[in-house]
Design a protein around this motif. Structure first.
Motif, PDB file in Angstrom:
ATOM      1  N   THR A  70       0.835  -1.201   0.000  1.00  0.00           N
ATOM      2  CA  THR A  70       0.000   0.000   0.000  1.00  0.00           C
ATOM      3  C   THR A  70       0.870   1.252   0.000  1.00  0.00           C
ATOM      4  O   THR A  70       0.614   2.209  -0.745  1.00  0.00           O
ATOM      5  CB  THR A  70      -0.937   0.002   1.216  1.00  0.00           C
ATOM      6  OG1 THR A  70      -1.783  -1.154   1.170  1.00  0.00           O
ATOM      7  CG2 THR A  70      -1.810   1.252   1.224  1.00  0.00           C
ATOM      8  N   VAL A 162     -11.262   3.473  -5.738  1.00  0.00           N
ATOM      9  CA  VAL A 162     -10.646   3.107  -4.467  1.00  0.00           C
ATOM     10  C   VAL A 162     -11.220   3.934  -3.311  1.00  0.00           C
ATOM     11  O   VAL A 162     -11.358   3.422  -2.187  1.00  0.00           O
ATOM     12  CB  VAL A 162      -9.102   3.226  -4.524  1.00  0.00           C
ATOM     13  CG1 VAL A 162      -8.533   2.239  -5.542  1.00  0.00           C
ATOM     14  CG2 VAL A 162      -8.658   4.633  -4.846  1.00  0.00           C
ATOM     15  N   GLU A 163     -11.567   5.188  -3.567  1.00  0.00           N
ATOM     16  CA  GLU A 163     -12.132   6.003  -2.489  1.00  0.00           C
ATOM     17  C   GLU A 163     -13.535   5.513  -2.119  1.00  0.00           C
ATOM     18  O   GLU A 163     -13.886   5.450  -0.934  1.00  0.00           O
ATOM     19  CB  GLU A 163     -12.172   7.476  -2.891  1.00  0.00           C
ATOM     20  CG  GLU A 163     -10.819   8.127  -3.068  1.00  0.00           C
ATOM     21  CD  GLU A 163     -10.012   8.184  -1.783  1.00  0.00           C
ATOM     22  OE1 GLU A 163     -10.574   7.973  -0.697  1.00  0.00           O
ATOM     23  OE2 GLU A 163      -8.794   8.439  -1.869  1.00  0.00           O
ATOM     24  N   ASN A 166     -12.998   2.287  -0.218  1.00  0.00           N
ATOM     25  CA  ASN A 166     -12.416   2.532   1.098  1.00  0.00           C
ATOM     26  C   ASN A 166     -13.450   3.060   2.088  1.00  0.00           C
ATOM     27  O   ASN A 166     -13.531   2.597   3.237  1.00  0.00           O
ATOM     28  CB  ASN A 166     -11.264   3.534   0.991  1.00  0.00           C
ATOM     29  CG  ASN A 166     -10.007   2.902   0.428  1.00  0.00           C
ATOM     30  OD1 ASN A 166      -9.908   1.686   0.296  1.00  0.00           O
ATOM     31  ND2 ASN A 166      -9.039   3.728   0.083  1.00  0.00           N
ATOM     32  N   GLU A 170     -13.662   0.142   4.556  1.00  0.00           N
ATOM     33  CA  GLU A 170     -12.562   0.311   5.494  1.00  0.00           C
ATOM     34  C   GLU A 170     -13.015   0.333   6.952  1.00  0.00           C
ATOM     35  O   GLU A 170     -12.327  -0.263   7.813  1.00  0.00           O
ATOM     36  CB  GLU A 170     -11.792   1.588   5.159  1.00  0.00           C
ATOM     37  CG  GLU A 170     -10.411   1.659   5.770  1.00  0.00           C
ATOM     38  CD  GLU A 170      -9.400   0.727   5.124  1.00  0.00           C
ATOM     39  OE1 GLU A 170      -8.261   0.673   5.605  1.00  0.00           O
ATOM     40  OE2 GLU A 170      -9.750   0.044   4.127  1.00  0.00           O
ATOM     41  N   GLN A 189      -3.540   3.777   9.674  1.00  0.00           N
ATOM     42  CA  GLN A 189      -4.671   3.364   8.847  1.00  0.00           C
ATOM     43  C   GLN A 189      -5.965   4.054   9.285  1.00  0.00           C
ATOM     44  O   GLN A 189      -6.801   4.403   8.453  1.00  0.00           O
ATOM     45  CB  GLN A 189      -4.824   1.848   8.912  1.00  0.00           C
ATOM     46  CG  GLN A 189      -3.651   1.113   8.275  1.00  0.00           C
ATOM     47  CD  GLN A 189      -3.575  -0.336   8.701  1.00  0.00           C
ATOM     48  OE1 GLN A 189      -4.255  -1.182   8.113  1.00  0.00           O
ATOM     49  NE2 GLN A 189      -2.756  -0.630   9.700  1.00  0.00           N
ATOM     50  N   HIS A 192      -5.787   7.569   7.907  1.00  0.00           N
ATOM     51  CA  HIS A 192      -6.047   7.556   6.464  1.00  0.00           C
ATOM     52  C   HIS A 192      -7.545   7.445   6.198  1.00  0.00           C
ATOM     53  O   HIS A 192      -8.105   8.194   5.377  1.00  0.00           O
ATOM     54  CB  HIS A 192      -5.309   6.384   5.824  1.00  0.00           C
ATOM     55  CG  HIS A 192      -5.563   6.228   4.365  1.00  0.00           C
ATOM     56  ND1 HIS A 192      -5.006   7.049   3.413  1.00  0.00           N
ATOM     57  CD2 HIS A 192      -6.327   5.340   3.684  1.00  0.00           C
ATOM     58  CE1 HIS A 192      -5.417   6.676   2.209  1.00  0.00           C
ATOM     59  NE2 HIS A 192      -6.216   5.636   2.347  1.00  0.00           N
ATOM     60  N   SER A 193      -8.197   6.525   6.885  1.00  0.00           N
ATOM     61  CA  SER A 193      -9.634   6.342   6.706  1.00  0.00           C
ATOM     62  C   SER A 193     -10.401   7.581   7.155  1.00  0.00           C
ATOM     63  O   SER A 193     -11.386   7.984   6.520  1.00  0.00           O
ATOM     64  CB  SER A 193     -10.106   5.116   7.497  1.00  0.00           C
ATOM     65  OG  SER A 193     -11.491   4.908   7.342  1.00  0.00           O
ATOM     66  N   ASP A 196     -10.343  10.090   4.345  1.00  0.00           N
ATOM     67  CA  ASP A 196     -11.215   9.682   3.235  1.00  0.00           C
ATOM     68  C   ASP A 196     -12.678   9.974   3.531  1.00  0.00           C
ATOM     69  O   ASP A 196     -13.421  10.460   2.666  1.00  0.00           O
ATOM     70  CB  ASP A 196     -11.040   8.189   2.942  1.00  0.00           C
ATOM     71  CG  ASP A 196      -9.717   7.877   2.274  1.00  0.00           C
ATOM     72  OD1 ASP A 196      -9.052   8.815   1.818  1.00  0.00           O
ATOM     73  OD2 ASP A 196      -9.345   6.692   2.228  1.00  0.00           O
TER      74      ASP A 196
END
Length: 253
Positions: A70, A162-163, A166, A170, A189, A192-193, A196
């Motif tokens: 990743t 991917v968004e 996710n 996710e 992680q 990151h989530s 998003d």
């Protein structure tokens, strides 16, 4: 003044009104989301160990190698995605503004995954010693092909895929990883989530797509790109499985 036509082109000032009005954009986005949902269902049915990170007994090598890849994907793809900004700006300054902001928010997220790797015993030096999978190199090469020969729409389409996935999946995966890996080990992680979801990255990327769609041919191309990206992503997870879980199962047989 000269009567000759202005030779300046590729500055994004022709056809600036979106092909899709607000209602048509919302309708198409709903249609695209249905397509991605079908692709997700197919993913769980056909990709080896597709739900492994959502389970209770996560293989440590699978987990670590996925984080490594990743981070490498963010590093490699941000180069192509930065090049995409130039091509987007030639077509739509509005889309370029949205894309630049999105990239600014995502640009350094490789460090979030590298931080999580350190928490499970993989140093930065260890990370750098691992070469990306062939599937990652092929995806990076596909981006370059698109920019050279088809335009930036396919590159932006990948980010929407991917968004969307996710934001949808996710949170469930993170709940499982808190139990299997430990909440203190997945802070990167989680961050990151959080970005998003709270910065609405799917909506942001869709806004760029709307400005890039110029006709029915682009709508059809968008649907094809999403399917092609799905196949390239599946290649990565097949490679990941073969390198970790599959190798362990083969050795035990």
């Amino acid at each position: 003044m000269s009567s000759l036509a202005n030779r300046v082109i590729n500055v994004g000032y022709d056809n600036r009104r979106p092909f899709l009005n607000a209602a048509a954009s919302a309708e198409l986005r709903a249609e695209i989301d249905v397509q991605i949902d079908r692709q997700i269902a197919d993913w769980y049915e056909t990709v080896p160990a597709a739900a492994h990170l959502e389970g209770k007994d996560v293989d440590s090598e699978y987990y670590k190698r996925n984080l490594i890849e990743t981070a490498w994907r963010i590093r490699l793809l941000r180069v192509a995605e930065s090049k995409a900004l130039t091509e987007i700006a030639k077509r739509s300054p509005e889309a370029a503004q949205v894309w630049a902001n999105y990239e600014q928010e995502e640009m350094l997220h490789d460090e979030l995954f590298i931080d999580d790797l350190a928490k499970v015993g993989v140093s930065r030096e260890d990370f750098l010693a691992v070469e990306p999978y062939l599937s990652t190199k092929l995806l990076t090469g596909y981006f370059s092909y698109l920019l050279d020969h088809e335009g930036p729409l396919g590159v932006v389409a990948y980010s929407y895929l991917v968004e969307y996935v996710n934001v949808k999946l996710e949170p469930k995966k993170l709940v499982a990883l808190k139990e299997s890996v430990g909440e203190g080990n997945i802070g990167g992680q989680i961050s990151h989530s959080h970005t998003d979801i709270n910065d609405d990255h799917p909506g942001e990327v869709w806004a760029a797509l709307r400005f890039l769609i110029r006709g029915e041919q682009d709508i059809e191309a968008l649907k094809r790109y999403l399917a092609e990206h799905q196949r390239l992503l599946a290649q990565y997870f097949e490679e990941l499985y073969a390198d970790t879980l599959g190798a362990t199962e083969k050795a035990a047989a």
